[in-house]
Each structure stands twice: as C-alpha cells, then as structure tokens.
Design a protein around this motif. Structure first.
Motif, PDB file in Angstrom:
ATOM      1  N   ARG A  21      -3.693  34.884 -10.189  1.00  0.00           N
ATOM      2  CA  ARG A  21      -3.083  33.691  -9.590  1.00  0.00           C
ATOM      3  C   ARG A  21      -3.338  33.710  -8.086  1.00  0.00           C
ATOM      4  NH1 ARG A  21       2.585  33.143 -11.479  1.00  0.00           N
ATOM      5  NH2 ARG A  21       2.725  35.244 -10.688  1.00  0.00           N
ATOM      6  N   PHE A  22      -3.488  32.522  -7.515  1.00  0.00           N
ATOM      7  CA  PHE A  22      -3.636  32.382  -6.068  1.00  0.00           C
ATOM      8  C   PHE A  22      -2.284  32.488  -5.392  1.00  0.00           C
ATOM      9  CE2 PHE A  22      -7.846  30.915  -6.887  1.00  0.00           C
ATOM     10  CZ  PHE A  22      -8.536  31.184  -5.715  1.00  0.00           C
ATOM     11  N   GLY A  23      -2.268  33.250  -4.306  1.00  0.00           N
ATOM     12  CA  GLY A  23      -1.068  33.395  -3.494  1.00  0.00           C
ATOM     13  C   GLY A  23      -1.226  32.640  -2.179  1.00  0.00           C
ATOM     14  N   ARG A  24      -0.488  33.067  -1.195  1.00  0.00           N
ATOM     15  CA  ARG A  24      -0.458  32.379   0.099  1.00  0.00           C
ATOM     16  C   ARG A  24      -1.799  32.484   0.833  1.00  0.00           C
ATOM     17  NH1 ARG A  24       1.306  37.393   0.644  1.00  0.00           N
ATOM     18  NH2 ARG A  24       0.979  38.543   2.577  1.00  0.00           N
ATOM     19  N   PRO A  25      -2.055  31.558   1.744  1.00  0.00           N
ATOM     20  CA  PRO A  25      -3.278  31.616   2.547  1.00  0.00           C
ATOM     21  C   PRO A  25      -3.300  32.857   3.431  1.00  0.00           C
ATOM     22  CG  PRO A  25      -2.266  29.455   2.713  1.00  0.00           C
ATOM     23  CD  PRO A  25      -1.280  30.340   2.024  1.00  0.00           C
ATOM     24  N   LYS A  26      -4.502  33.286   3.800  1.00  0.00           N
ATOM     25  CA  LYS A  26      -4.701  34.434   4.688  1.00  0.00           C
ATOM     26  C   LYS A  26      -5.562  33.954   5.852  1.00  0.00           C
ATOM     27  CE  LYS A  26      -5.572  38.746   5.986  1.00  0.00           C
ATOM     28  NZ  LYS A  26      -4.658  39.713   6.448  1.00  0.00           N
ATOM     29  N   GLY A  27      -4.960  33.807   7.002  1.00  0.00           N
ATOM     30  CA  GLY A  27      -5.727  33.381   8.175  1.00  0.00           C
ATOM     31  C   GLY A  27      -6.007  31.895   8.190  1.00  0.00           C
ATOM     32  N   LEU A  28      -7.002  31.517   8.992  1.00  0.00           N
ATOM     33  CA  LEU A  28      -7.301  30.102   9.220  1.00  0.00           C
ATOM     34  C   LEU A  28      -8.598  29.624   8.589  1.00  0.00           C
ATOM     35  CD1 LEU A  28      -6.355  30.029  13.011  1.00  0.00           C
ATOM     36  CD2 LEU A  28      -4.949  29.321  11.067  1.00  0.00           C
ATOM     37  N   LYS A  29      -9.378  30.514   7.950  1.00  0.00           N
ATOM     38  CA  LYS A  29     -10.727  30.170   7.500  1.00  0.00           C
ATOM     39  C   LYS A  29     -10.859  29.985   5.994  1.00  0.00           C
ATOM     40  CE  LYS A  29     -12.832  32.237  11.520  1.00  0.00           C
ATOM     41  NZ  LYS A  29     -13.834  33.157  12.028  1.00  0.00           N
ATOM     42  N   GLY A  30      -9.756  29.685   5.306  1.00  0.00           N
ATOM     43  CA  GLY A  30      -9.824  29.362   3.887  1.00  0.00           C
ATOM     44  C   GLY A  30      -9.628  30.520   2.931  1.00  0.00           C
ATOM     45  N   TRP A  31      -9.270  31.684   3.433  1.00  0.00           N
ATOM     46  CA  TRP A  31      -9.031  32.840   2.571  1.00  0.00           C
ATOM     47  C   TRP A  31      -7.647  32.751   1.929  1.00  0.00           C
ATOM     48  CZ3 TRP A  31     -12.337  36.844   1.366  1.00  0.00           C
ATOM     49  CH2 TRP A  31     -13.544  36.873   2.074  1.00  0.00           C
ATOM     50  N   SER A  32      -7.529  33.327   0.740  1.00  0.00           N
ATOM     51  CA  SER A  32      -6.259  33.350   0.006  1.00  0.00           C
ATOM     52  C   SER A  32      -5.970  34.755  -0.487  1.00  0.00           C
ATOM     53  CB  SER A  32      -6.328  32.444  -1.226  1.00  0.00           C
ATOM     54  OG  SER A  32      -6.502  31.103  -0.874  1.00  0.00           O
ATOM     55  N   GLY A  80     -16.484  25.737  -0.520  1.00  0.00           N
ATOM     56  CA  GLY A  80     -15.910  24.476  -0.066  1.00  0.00           C
ATOM     57  C   GLY A  80     -14.540  24.596   0.569  1.00  0.00           C
ATOM     58  N   VAL A  81     -13.916  25.747   0.512  1.00  0.00           N
ATOM     59  CA  VAL A  81     -12.604  25.950   1.130  1.00  0.00           C
ATOM     60  C   VAL A  81     -12.847  26.685   2.447  1.00  0.00           C
ATOM     61  CG1 VAL A  81     -10.310  26.957   0.905  1.00  0.00           C
ATOM     62  CG2 VAL A  81     -11.464  26.029  -1.111  1.00  0.00           C
ATOM     63  N   VAL A  82     -12.645  25.963   3.555  1.00  0.00           N
ATOM     64  CA  VAL A  82     -13.008  26.526   4.865  1.00  0.00           C
ATOM     65  C   VAL A  82     -11.857  26.533   5.858  1.00  0.00           C
ATOM     66  CG1 VAL A  82     -15.453  25.962   4.599  1.00  0.00           C
ATOM     67  CG2 VAL A  82     -13.899  24.287   5.624  1.00  0.00           C
ATOM     68  N   CYS A  83     -10.674  26.099   5.428  1.00  0.00           N
ATOM     69  CA  CYS A  83      -9.549  26.066   6.361  1.00  0.00           C
ATOM     70  C   CYS A  83      -8.261  26.460   5.640  1.00  0.00           C
ATOM     71  CB  CYS A  83      -9.403  24.676   6.989  1.00  0.00           C
ATOM     72  SG  CYS A  83      -8.934  23.394   5.810  1.00  0.00           S
ATOM     73  N   ARG A  84      -7.239  26.703   6.419  1.00  0.00           N
ATOM     74  CA  ARG A  84      -5.948  27.120   5.869  1.00  0.00           C
ATOM     75  C   ARG A  84      -5.364  26.058   4.928  1.00  0.00           C
ATOM     76  NH1 ARG A  84      -2.485  31.151   6.990  1.00  0.00           N
ATOM     77  NH2 ARG A  84      -0.294  30.836   6.507  1.00  0.00           N
ATOM     78  N   ASP A  85      -5.511  24.782   5.261  1.00  0.00           N
ATOM     79  CA  ASP A  85      -4.983  23.719   4.401  1.00  0.00           C
ATOM     80  C   ASP A  85      -5.637  23.751   3.012  1.00  0.00           C
ATOM     81  OD1 ASP A  85      -3.290  22.861   6.393  1.00  0.00           O
ATOM     82  OD2 ASP A  85      -4.585  21.207   7.038  1.00  0.00           O
ATOM     83  N   GLY A  86      -6.935  24.035   2.976  1.00  0.00           N
ATOM     84  CA  GLY A  86      -7.626  24.155   1.688  1.00  0.00           C
ATOM     85  C   GLY A  86      -7.090  25.310   0.872  1.00  0.00           C
ATOM     86  N   ALA A  87      -6.833  26.431   1.540  1.00  0.00           N
ATOM     87  CA  ALA A  87      -6.266  27.597   0.857  1.00  0.00           C
ATOM     88  C   ALA A  87      -4.836  27.315   0.409  1.00  0.00           C
ATOM     89  CB  ALA A  87      -6.323  28.818   1.764  1.00  0.00           C
ATOM     90  N   GLN A  88      -4.085  26.577   1.209  1.00  0.00           N
ATOM     91  CA  GLN A  88      -2.704  26.241   0.855  1.00  0.00           C
ATOM     92  C   GLN A  88      -2.661  25.420  -0.434  1.00  0.00           C
ATOM     93  OE1 GLN A  88       0.195  27.281   2.385  1.00  0.00           O
ATOM     94  NE2 GLN A  88       1.230  26.302   0.656  1.00  0.00           N
ATOM     95  N   LEU A  90      -4.362  25.811  -2.959  1.00  0.00           N
ATOM     96  CA  LEU A  90      -4.633  26.669  -4.113  1.00  0.00           C
ATOM     97  C   LEU A  90      -3.417  27.493  -4.556  1.00  0.00           C
ATOM     98  CD1 LEU A  90      -8.090  28.057  -2.939  1.00  0.00           C
ATOM     99  CD2 LEU A  90      -7.682  26.232  -4.612  1.00  0.00           C
ATOM    100  N   VAL A  91      -2.397  27.566  -3.718  1.00  0.00           N
ATOM    101  CA  VAL A  91      -1.248  28.435  -3.996  1.00  0.00           C
ATOM    102  C   VAL A  91      -0.657  28.122  -5.375  1.00  0.00           C
ATOM    103  CG1 VAL A  91       1.097  29.060  -3.288  1.00  0.00           C
ATOM    104  CG2 VAL A  91      -0.685  28.781  -1.566  1.00  0.00           C
ATOM    105  N   GLY A  92      -0.517  29.166  -6.186  1.00  0.00           N
ATOM    106  CA  GLY A  92       0.086  29.033  -7.507  1.00  0.00           C
ATOM    107  C   GLY A  92      -0.881  28.718  -8.629  1.00  0.00           C
TER     108      GLY A  92
END
Length: 178
Positions: A21-32, A80-88, A90-92
């Motif tokens: 499962r995807f958790g919280r974002p990590k940093g500003l560059k799209g990592w989760s 395609g996920v390059v920012c924190r909002d994109g990673a956000q 994905l949460v859950g």
C-alpha cells in the motif's frame, strides 16, 4: 501476502494479488513511502508494473520509475509523478500484481491468498472456522479465523501444523476455548 476477499473465495480465481500500500509522500519530488506485504519487504520491487486499486475498487496500471530502501523504509516514485501533490494522491492505494506474475511456491510453501476460505481444525478435530484474512503483526503474521466467533491465530511452526490443499483444511495446535 495479505488479502481480504470474502471468506469462501476460490483463490484459483483471484486475478490480482495485494502486495502493499502507498503511504505518505516523501519529500517534494513525487516519492512515496510504501508498506510492503511481501517477504522480504523489498521483494515488492521485483515487479516493475503495478496495478493500483482505490477504495472503490477501481484499478489502474502504473509503471515504477524509481525505488529505494531508505532509513525509514521502502520508497518509490511512479512514472509521471514528479511532485508532492502527485504522491499525496497515491496515499492509501493498494499495490497489486497479476497472480500469473508471482513466482511458483516451493513444496510446503503457500501464498496467504491461496489459504483464504480454508477450514481450520485443531488437534482435537474441532472446527474453529474458516480463514478470513491474514494480518501482519510485529512478531509474525496471524490468520483471522471466523467461526462462531473470531479468532486470531499466530502463523508459526508451533501453531500451524499442516495444510491440506485437497481438502482445503489447515490443522492447528490451538485450544477451542482460547
């Protein structure tokens, strides 16, 4: 591997298997951050194509761009996920792979999803119920068995005695009144 389909599921018909499962974002560059349900946890990275499932059951395919094991656990970035909002966004989401992509099990090994719906019988031949799901705990996994009541049985060599796939039965060393 964890899953929570209905207790009487025919596991041979399970097309997608949950691996994390995807958790919280990590940093500003799209990592989760990721929660992995594989053993070992980094085996999640063996699959470059993931199917993501949301709470409504909608699925979409994604490509894994980058992965790493950091000091705080496993992390990934999708194409395609390059920012924190994109990673956000994905949460859950649940990470699934096609059942056909899983490696064959060795003799005596089983995927947890294959045991869902199996009857659980103790050494006194008392039926405790059927396996509804598995839950990973810090010490070991437990199987949630639903009968006249719910029981959480540890999945350890001490308690799990045998698995008979022909009769869809798991024999355990667990007292009826515990």
């Amino acid at each position: 591997l964890r899953s929570s389909p209905p207790a009487r599921v025919d596991s041979s018909r399970v097309e997608w298997v949950e691996l994390g499962r995807f958790g919280r974002p990590k940093g500003l560059k799209g990592w989760s951050h990721l929660e992995s349900w594989t053993d070992p946890p980094a085996a999640l990275f063996d699959y470059p194509h993931w199917q993501l499932r949301d709470a409504a059951g909608q699925r979409r395919r994604c490509e894994v761009a980058e992965v790493r094991a950091g000091p705080s656990g496993l992390e990934a970035r999708l194409e395609g996920v390059v920012c924190r909002d994109g990673a956000q966004a994905l949460v859950g989401l649940i990470i699934e792979v096609a059942r056909a992509a899983l490696p064959a099990t060795a003799p005596g090994e089983h995927y947890q999803v294959d045991l869902l719906g199996f009857r659980v019988v103790n050494v006194e031949d008392i039926e405790l119920g059927v396996i509804e799901r598995f839950v990973d705990m810090p010490a070991n996994a437990v199987m949630v068995v639903r009968g006249e009541r719910e029981r959480w049985l540890p999945v350890t060599r001490q308690h799990l005695l045998s698995i008979d796939t022909a009769t869809r039965c798991v024999r355990v060393d667990w007292p009826e009144d515990f």
